[in-house]
Design an enzyme around this catalytic site. Sequence first.
Site, PDB file in Angstrom:
ATOM      1  CD  GLU A 150      -2.641   1.340   2.550  1.00  0.00           C
ATOM      2  OE1 GLU A 150      -2.995   0.252   3.064  1.00  0.00           O
ATOM      3  OE2 GLU A 150      -2.957   2.452   3.014  1.00  0.00           O
ATOM      4  CD  GLU A 155      -4.012   7.684   5.817  1.00  0.00           C
ATOM      5  OE1 GLU A 155      -4.861   6.910   6.293  1.00  0.00           O
ATOM      6  OE2 GLU A 155      -2.789   7.439   5.834  1.00  0.00           O
TER       7      GLU A 155
END
Length: 262
Positions: A150, A155
Amino acid sequence: MASSRLLHLLALFIGAELVSARHSDPHIEHALKKRATTLIPDTVFSSQDELEEYFDYNYPWGDTHNGAALMSSAQVTIIDDAYLQLEAVYTGTQADNSALSYNSGTIYAKQYFTVEANGGLDFQANFVAPVAEGCWPAFWLDGVNSWPPEIDLAEWKGDGKISFNTFNTSSIVAAQDYTYSTPTTAWHTILVELRPESDDSTLKADFYINGDLMTTQYGAEMVGQPFYMIIDYQMLGSSGTSGPTENTYFDVQYLSVTSYNP
């Protein structure tokens, strides 16, 4: 074999923490740019039809993921033929699932993205992102065949900061947080350059905000691995246990993906 892989991952993680952020080799980059191919154009959010040519709604695996929001296409809108807007609406506890208390929107690209040996990928977009507690928007790559890998291209976890993360395993994670001004009122440009290292296995990720290199991270055995690309407005989860009751919005503009693969 397992112990040697763990040592390799730890070395990558430590190296990512100790290395000073640096730009890629300009000679290699110049050669790569000669074979640039647009995978997703920066006009992708100019209409709903254009959006749906390149993206599907929700997650590749369904309409929920690690948070309190149920995803649906109703929460995904193209505004003024110019940008994508994901809207989170507080619903209170939902009858079908007591763990859910929001309706929100997520999209994922129809194509997979793979960095090949002697190649590379660039992911770029402008964002206006909510950073209040409970708001968890993200722009990320997730392994198609397994998790990890990932890479969180950007974010936001309800603390006023932006995070860049690369997951080698669930516990070996390179992470960088950065506090930046006006996240909810001004567009900020995120660029992530993914390039293979000389071993043709390790993936190097350079993360930029508004043209400034923030951090460099490394992913073991990520070259040649296919990724989903997800634009996600989740709620609660990693961003806190309480969130806003008024509607909130995650806006994305001028998204593009460029390939330099052979």
